[in-house]
Design an enzyme around this catalytic site. Structure first.
Site, PDB file in Angstrom:
ATOM      1  N   HIS A 140       0.836  -1.220   0.000  1.00 47.84           N
ATOM      2  CA  HIS A 140       0.000   0.000   0.000  1.00 47.84           C
ATOM      3  C   HIS A 140       0.863   1.260   0.000  1.00 47.84           C
ATOM      4  O   HIS A 140       0.420   2.306   0.463  1.00 47.84           O
ATOM      5  CB  HIS A 140      -0.945   0.035   1.202  1.00 47.84           C
ATOM      6  CG  HIS A 140      -1.710  -1.240   1.413  1.00 47.84           C
ATOM      7  ND1 HIS A 140      -2.962  -1.464   0.893  1.00 47.84           N
ATOM      8  CD2 HIS A 140      -1.369  -2.375   2.070  1.00 47.84           C
ATOM      9  CE1 HIS A 140      -3.376  -2.682   1.232  1.00 47.84           C
ATOM     10  NE2 HIS A 140      -2.425  -3.254   1.940  1.00 47.84           N
ATOM     11  N   SER A 261      15.711  21.907 -15.260  1.00 50.80           N
ATOM     12  CA  SER A 261      14.511  22.691 -15.526  1.00 50.80           C
ATOM     13  C   SER A 261      14.940  24.018 -16.131  1.00 50.80           C
ATOM     14  O   SER A 261      16.014  24.531 -15.832  1.00 50.80           O
ATOM     15  CB  SER A 261      13.748  22.932 -14.228  1.00 50.80           C
ATOM     16  OG  SER A 261      12.958  24.096 -14.334  1.00 50.80           O
ATOM     17  N   LYS A 267      16.750  21.712 -10.198  1.00 54.51           N
ATOM     18  CA  LYS A 267      16.003  20.504 -10.559  1.00 54.51           C
ATOM     19  C   LYS A 267      16.852  19.468 -11.298  1.00 54.51           C
ATOM     20  O   LYS A 267      17.743  19.785 -12.078  1.00 54.51           O
ATOM     21  CB  LYS A 267      14.802  20.865 -11.448  1.00 54.51           C
ATOM     22  CG  LYS A 267      13.657  21.507 -10.704  1.00 54.51           C
ATOM     23  CD  LYS A 267      13.038  20.608  -9.642  1.00 54.51           C
ATOM     24  CE  LYS A 267      12.065  19.594 -10.208  1.00 54.51           C
ATOM     25  NZ  LYS A 267      10.817  20.197 -10.659  1.00 54.51           N
ATOM     26  N   GLU A 274      10.248   8.718 -16.555  1.00 48.23           N
ATOM     27  CA  GLU A 274       8.870   9.152 -16.828  1.00 48.23           C
ATOM     28  C   GLU A 274       8.432   8.718 -18.224  1.00 48.23           C
ATOM     29  O   GLU A 274       7.292   8.299 -18.436  1.00 48.23           O
ATOM     30  CB  GLU A 274       8.760  10.671 -16.698  1.00 48.23           C
ATOM     31  CG  GLU A 274       8.961  11.158 -15.268  1.00 48.23           C
ATOM     32  CD  GLU A 274       9.140  12.668 -15.206  1.00 48.23           C
ATOM     33  OE1 GLU A 274       8.137  13.379 -15.187  1.00 48.23           O
ATOM     34  OE2 GLU A 274      10.292  13.126 -15.209  1.00 48.23           O
TER      35      GLU A 274
END
Ligand code: ARG
Length: 444
Positions: A140, A261, A267, A274
């Site tokens: 979970h 970024s 970043k 992804e």
């Protein structure tokens, strides 16, 4: 009409398979006395020249000639004259395209398989490196019990091994040759389908001419296997994204697999992970697309089936790239060992070990042990400490029979070492499993 009908824009990708098929067909026609050896020799030389032209980028693909089959055949006749026009004896584009496409999918399966082996090697090697490195195991997405980082990586090796199995099953089933089924009914010429099947590396000719030209279940099966593989890669990619996020900080990817970024200088985004996570959208989408094309098609060939190629090509590209990117990330990523160790022991992750101790040493029924442990967890939670932070007196206030020995099972290391059941996460198990995979994959 020309625009909707032509497939040369994408089916030119079949040119190698088309030429292979034609060479096998011509040799068989000559062996059977259907064309002369001279015709065959001319066809052979002509096709070799055409292969050279395509390879060199000098071939002029003509949309007016619809597809790769007509383009190559027209060029052959242009180059060698009459023998070129004899090549299409006892065959139709329907069995021709079914043959070419099976050959293409078979080659694709072999290419995917080689990449999977490389990825599994990378995972197994890293698993050996981190066979004893603790990390939190989740259910979970809540900390559940400690596991080792190596154990987690090997879970994906098992999944990928089954993916290889599915692809290899699909390969075995598709490896029958449709060539010689002609348009749909077979042919009156004395062809030898066993010879062409063998020449093209198929196990046997297909048994039913109607089935041969009208089914694409081999493509659907391939896309299904790729979809399941894509799901596995997507789950792993999602974990990498989570692990890389600041609050987790479980692993670090180098600049090679992250991007910056344009506005936030600090970043380091896990774009590769992804994109692997996203590619399954295309792969599974193409499976659904082709299933929808095929459903309800009456036998035998219908032009709908020309729509079979782009989904298979695109899904193959997406899968090949996803495997390669994952392979790169696995070799690149650096687990943050201290942080993994810290969270491996957080969230009362050794509560099950405490309950197991009550069962093993005090002979308590497991349900009672679960209850006692629950009370101790609540007490530790109230005090803001973990289970090993409770005193023996605290423990005995809940269960008087508890002894000092209980503290020996409450560490992460003791918990890990105790999980020696078959397939469990004990470092000794993980090292053995990793070695087994390294040996097995080495043999491929
Ligand atoms: N380009 C066609 C395809 O991919 C080849 C078969 C065409 N057959 C025909 N009878 N029109 O399906």
């Amino acid at each position: 009409m020309a625009e909707i009908n032509a497939s040369i824009g994408f089916d030119r990708a079949l040119w190698r398979q088309d030429i292979r098929g034609s060479l096998a067909h011509a040799r068989m026609l000559s062996a059977q006395g259907i064309i002369t050896p001279d015709d065959e020799a001319a066809i052979r030389a002509g096709l070799a020249d055409i292969a050279g032209e395509i390879e060199a980028g000098r071939f002029d693909f003509d949309p007016g000639l619809e597809d790769i089959h007509m383009n190559i055949e027209a060029r052959l006749s242009e180059r060698i004259g009459e023998p070129g026009k004899r090549l299409h004896t006892a065959r139709s584009r329907n069995d021709q395209v079914a043959t070419d496409f099976r050959l293409w999918v078979r080659d694709a399966i072999d290419a995917i398989d080689a990449r999977l082996v490389s990825l599994m090697r990378a995972l197994s090697t890293r698993a050996m490196e981190f066979h004893a490195t603790p990390m939190p195991g989740f259910t979970h997405l809540q900390v559940a019990q400690p596991v080792t980082f190596g154990h987690h990586l090997l879970a994906y090796v098992e999944m990928l091994a089954r993916d290889r199995g599915r692809l290899s099953d699909a390969r075995a089933r598709l490896n029958e040759c449709p060539l010689g089924s002609a348009a749909l009914a077979g042919t009156s010429f004395p062809i030898d389908r066993h010879a062409t099947a063998q020449a093209l590396g198929f196990d046997r000719p297909t048994a039913n001419s109607l089935d041969s030209v009208s089914d694409r279940d081999f493509a659907l099966e391939y896309l299904s296997a790729l979809s399941i593989l894509g799901i596995h890669l997507s789950r792993f990619a999602e974990e990498i994204v989570i692990w890389c996020s600041g609050p987790y900080g479980f692993v670090t990817l180098s600049d090679a697999f992250t991007t910056g970024s344009s506005i936030m200088p600090q970043k380091r985004n896990p774009d590769a992970a992804e994109l692997v996570r996203a590619k399954i959208g295309r792969i599974a989408g193409h499976l659904i697309g082709l299933m929808t094309v095929m459903k309800g098609l009456p036998l035998a060939y219908a032009k709908d089936m020309q729509e079979d190629k782009e989904p298979v090509f695109a899904a193959t590209d997406a899968a090949m790239l996803s495997i390669a990117a994952t392979d790169g990330m696995v070799r690149d990523l650096a687990p943050n060992v201290e942080r993994l160790r810290l969270f491996a022991g957080s969230g009362f992750a050794t509560a099950t070990d405490l309950a197991d101790w009550l069962v093993r040493v005090l002979k308590m029924p497991f349900r009672n042990a679960h209850h006692v442990t629950g009370k101790l967890v609540a007490m530790a939670e109230a005090r803001g400490c973990d289970l090993s932070g409770l005193s023996l007196a605290d423990m005995q206030s809940v269960e008087p029979a508890i002894t000092d020995d209980v503290f020996s099972v409450l560490t992460v290391e003791a918990s890990l070492a105790s999980r020696t059941s078959h397939g469990g996460t004990a470092p000794s198990n993980v090292a053995r499993a990793a070695q087994l995979w390294i040996d097995r994959l080495g043999e491929d």
